[in-house]
Design a protein around this motif. Structure first.
Motif, PDB file in Angstrom:
ATOM      1  N   GLU A 225       0.669  -0.947   0.145  1.00  0.00           N
ATOM      2  CA  GLU A 225      -0.209  -0.120   0.075  1.00  0.00           C
ATOM      3  C   GLU A 225       1.196   1.668  -0.291  1.00  0.00           C
ATOM      4  O   GLU A 225       0.734   1.643  -0.838  1.00  0.00           O
ATOM      5  CB  GLU A 225      -0.913  -0.203   1.193  1.00  0.00           C
ATOM      6  N   ALA A 226       1.807   1.780   0.716  1.00  0.00           N
ATOM      7  CA  ALA A 226       2.761   2.438   0.415  1.00  0.00           C
ATOM      8  C   ALA A 226       3.417   2.512  -0.418  1.00  0.00           C
ATOM      9  O   ALA A 226       3.677   3.855  -0.834  1.00  0.00           O
ATOM     10  CB  ALA A 226       4.029   2.033   2.067  1.00  0.00           C
ATOM     11  N   TYR A 535      -6.119  20.540  17.226  1.00  0.00           N
ATOM     12  CA  TYR A 535      -5.096  20.239  15.903  1.00  0.00           C
ATOM     13  C   TYR A 535      -4.658  20.596  14.882  1.00  0.00           C
ATOM     14  O   TYR A 535      -5.916  21.064  14.329  1.00  0.00           O
ATOM     15  CB  TYR A 535      -5.221  18.951  16.490  1.00  0.00           C
ATOM     16  N   SER A 536      -3.849  20.994  14.147  1.00  0.00           N
ATOM     17  CA  SER A 536      -3.803  21.139  13.183  1.00  0.00           C
ATOM     18  C   SER A 536      -4.495  19.934  12.229  1.00  0.00           C
ATOM     19  O   SER A 536      -4.924  18.931  12.060  1.00  0.00           O
ATOM     20  CB  SER A 536      -2.034  20.904  12.548  1.00  0.00           C
ATOM     21  N   SER A 537      -4.490  20.615  10.998  1.00  0.00           N
ATOM     22  CA  SER A 537      -5.643  19.750   9.649  1.00  0.00           C
ATOM     23  C   SER A 537      -4.929  19.501   8.806  1.00  0.00           C
ATOM     24  O   SER A 537      -5.883  19.172   8.404  1.00  0.00           O
ATOM     25  CB  SER A 537      -6.079  21.367   8.472  1.00  0.00           C
ATOM     26  N   ARG A 538      -3.383  19.331   8.664  1.00  0.00           N
ATOM     27  CA  ARG A 538      -2.420  18.022   8.565  1.00  0.00           C
ATOM     28  C   ARG A 538      -2.801  16.705   8.959  1.00  0.00           C
ATOM     29  O   ARG A 538      -2.856  16.664   9.637  1.00  0.00           O
ATOM     30  CB  ARG A 538      -1.706  18.993   7.732  1.00  0.00           C
ATOM     31  N   TRP A 539      -3.704  15.981   8.208  1.00  0.00           N
ATOM     32  CA  TRP A 539      -3.292  14.813   8.297  1.00  0.00           C
ATOM     33  C   TRP A 539      -2.446  14.052   7.547  1.00  0.00           C
ATOM     34  O   TRP A 539      -2.699  13.687   6.593  1.00  0.00           O
ATOM     35  CB  TRP A 539      -5.266  14.301   8.096  1.00  0.00           C
ATOM     36  N   SER A 540      -2.074  12.916   8.844  1.00  0.00           N
ATOM     37  CA  SER A 540      -1.321  11.449   8.149  1.00  0.00           C
ATOM     38  C   SER A 540      -1.928  10.615   7.455  1.00  0.00           C
ATOM     39  O   SER A 540      -2.470   9.660   9.006  1.00  0.00           O
ATOM     40  CB  SER A 540      -0.722  11.504   8.518  1.00  0.00           C
ATOM     41  N   TYR A 541      -1.801   9.917   6.483  1.00  0.00           N
ATOM     42  CA  TYR A 541      -2.895   8.767   6.412  1.00  0.00           C
ATOM     43  C   TYR A 541      -1.912   8.026   6.020  1.00  0.00           C
ATOM     44  O   TYR A 541      -0.638   7.858   5.020  1.00  0.00           O
ATOM     45  CB  TYR A 541      -3.272   8.901   5.116  1.00  0.00           C
ATOM     46  N   SER A 542      -2.027   6.925   6.948  1.00  0.00           N
ATOM     47  CA  SER A 542      -0.726   5.838   7.326  1.00  0.00           C
ATOM     48  C   SER A 542      -1.392   4.445   7.810  1.00  0.00           C
ATOM     49  O   SER A 542      -2.335   4.463   7.328  1.00  0.00           O
ATOM     50  CB  SER A 542      -0.111   5.783   9.088  1.00  0.00           C
TER      51      SER A 542
END
Length: 542
Positions: A225-226, A535-542
């Motif tokens: 997936e990565a 919290y920041s609106s930047r999301w980390s899709y992991s």
């Protein structure tokens, strides 16, 4: 006594034996090299190392330094006590007093150990019972009659002598020989237990292999997936760069082809000429002398400006849109932008970003485990030593430190945040109201009626459902997590509230019952957040 105390000080706290090749950590504690190596190997996955004695953490695997002084102390201690240890480990002949000779047999009647020479001269009468060499002959005699223990009383479960059978307190009881009783009472049970242990170990080994296989497949899937996401974004960046270059190139070409400064200058000149003529004609219209009007040179060839108008002077430019000849390129750029927009919208949808207000979670004290203290505002569950003596209730969890919330969710999208206070072992998640209240399956995540996020010792992090453990690739470092539920879509997601917010895992299921929030904590507190944390609106899709 001093020797025994010194021996205790020279014991490794891991194996509880005398130090073998002792090494020292930076915190000052000592361990056998092999023992501490095994502990550090188990901590490799967590990425954080700690001392088993004081729990001091090290960011990198600590270098093991040999403690030469302690090594010398252990060697001197062993050499000083070597003779005594060897003599205690061997049984010597009782009658060889000038030089120790190992014994080959022991006589229970004489309470003596015999070498080969003294055994030949020993009495052969039946009452002199010979056994393997032993240093504890007194244990094989009756404490009351001082005779050899030969029988086993089945009623009192005790080893007895002949006198106990005939005149002692075991007279008239059912007796068995020691060999018969040992075979029936002990060895048979031990064989059954041994077989069960072997079977259990085999099952555990199979399960370990199964879990390792699932972990390997999960890691392979995550890696694929990565790679897929990385390839997608590389392609998106490449397409955007190409589109940017094409558009800028086209704009540059059009700018070169279209020079409007000359057109504007000519139009300004023409406008001034027309203004001059308008003023002159207006003066002629106001004159009373017809001869002057007829003889004016500007009135010699009058025509309608609409009929004689021409844009020759402007080079054919009327200020309208230019034909760029780039309709095909523009359409391809628009198609690419639409494709990128659809891809990003799909990723945002899969990220399950919740924008509504947090759900109102109130803990139900009637479900709280007896060692959990629930705060007055029903927002915090704290583990304490000592029971709370909660009243009996069929809804109460009996075996695990858990508590449910009172409100159920059977529709809509909701989320709630949890703060972890002073606990390194906890579980948070959701469950059906029909979850068991006792037994192993009452622990959230251990059945098909509950889903949870789990953090254990050494910051081990995973998600669990139906007793299937999925190890998270990265450990949880923040002390706040978020649980998001989309009931109709059948999605339950967990996030770590850091900057940026990090997606941990999403369960997909067809929910068949209303869902309740569940907290499980040991050695600390779990607190439901009262408000949304910024919290920041930047999301980390992991």
């Amino acid at each position: 006594m001093a020797s025994a105390s010194l021996g205790e000080e020279l014991e490794c706290s891991i194996c509880l034996s005398l130090y073998t090749d002792p090494v020292t950590l930076r915190c000052g504690h000592n361990f056998c090299r092999g023992c501490i190596d095994q502990v550090l190997n188990t901590q490799d996955r967590a990425g954080v190392y700690s001392c088993p004695e004081c729990r001091e953490e090290f960011q990198e695997r600590p270098t093991l330094q040999k403690n030469i002084t302690l090594c010398n102390v252990v060697e001197n201690f062993l050499s000083t006590h070597a003779c005594q240890l060897r003599r205690d480990a061997l049984n010597y002949c009782t009658y060889c007093i000038h030089s120790p000779v190992p014994a080959v047999r022991s006589c229970l009647l004489c309470e003596a150990s015999l070498c080969d020479n003294h055994l030949r001269a020993h009495s052969k009468s039946p009452e002199h019972v010979l056994t393997d060499p032993s240093t504890s002959l007194e244990k094989r005699k009756c404490s009351v009659h001082k005779k050899i223990l030969e029988y086993y009383c089945t009623e009192d479960a005790a080893c007895i002598c002949v006198s106990c059978c005939l005149i002692g307190e075991h007279r008239g009881h059912k007796m068995e020989s020691l060999d018969e009783a040992s075979e029936k009472k002990k060895k048979k049970k031990l064989r059954n237990i041994l077989q069960k242990l072997i079977t259990k170990r085999t099952k555990i080994e199979e399960r370990v292999w199964s879990v390792q296989e699932r972990e390997r497949k999960a890691q392979e899937k995550a890696s694929r997936e990565a790679e897929r996401v990385t390839s997608l974004f590389i392609d998106i960046r490449r397409r955007l760069d190409d589109l940017e270059k094409r558009v800028l190139s086209k704009i540059s070409r059009q700018e070169e082809q279209l020079s409007l400064s000359d057109v504007i200058q000519k139009l300004e000149i023409k406008k001034d000429e027309l203004s001059r003529k308008m003023r002159h004609f207006e003066e002629l219209c106001n004159m009373a002398d017809p001869l002057t009007v007829l003889q004016d040179p500007d009135t010699g060839d009058l025509c309608d400006p609409e009929e004689g108008g021409s844009d020759e002077d402007t080079g054919g430019h009327d200020g309208g849109e230019e034909d760029t000849g780039g309709h095909d390129g523009g359409y391809q750029g628009l198609e690419l932008i639409l494709h990128i927009s659809q891809t990003l919208n799909h990723m945002i949808k899969n990220a399950t970003i919740f924008v509504q207000d947090p759900a109102d979670i109130l803990l139900d004290i009637n479900t709280a485990y007896d060692n959990l203290l629930i705060s007055n505002d029903l927002k915090t569950a704290t583990w304490i030593v000592g029971n709370q003596n909660h009243p009996e209730n069929p809804e109460r969890f009996q075996d695990y430190p858990q508590v449910m919330n009172s409100r159920s969710f059977s529709t809509g999208r909701h989320y709630w945040d949890v703060e972890i206070i002073g606990s390194c072992w906890w579980r948070v998640g959701m469950c059906y109201p029909s979850i068991d209240r006792s037994g192993r399956e009452s622990h959230i995540g251990n059945d098909n009626k509950s889903w949870c996020l789990y953090r254990g010792l050494f910051n081990y992090s995973s998600v669990i459902h139906d007793n299937e453990v999925i190890r998270l690739p990265d450990n949880i470092s923040s002390n706040r997590v978020r649980i998001c539920l989309d009931y109709e879509a059948g999605r339950l997601s967990f996030y770590e509230l850091c900057d940026p917010i990090r997606h941990l895992h999403t369960f997909t299921a067809t929910f068949t019952e209303p869902l309740h929030a569940v907290l499980c904590v040991l050695g600390g507190s779990l607190k439901i957040e009262r408000r949304t944390v910024g919290y920041s609106s930047r999301w980390s899709y992991s």
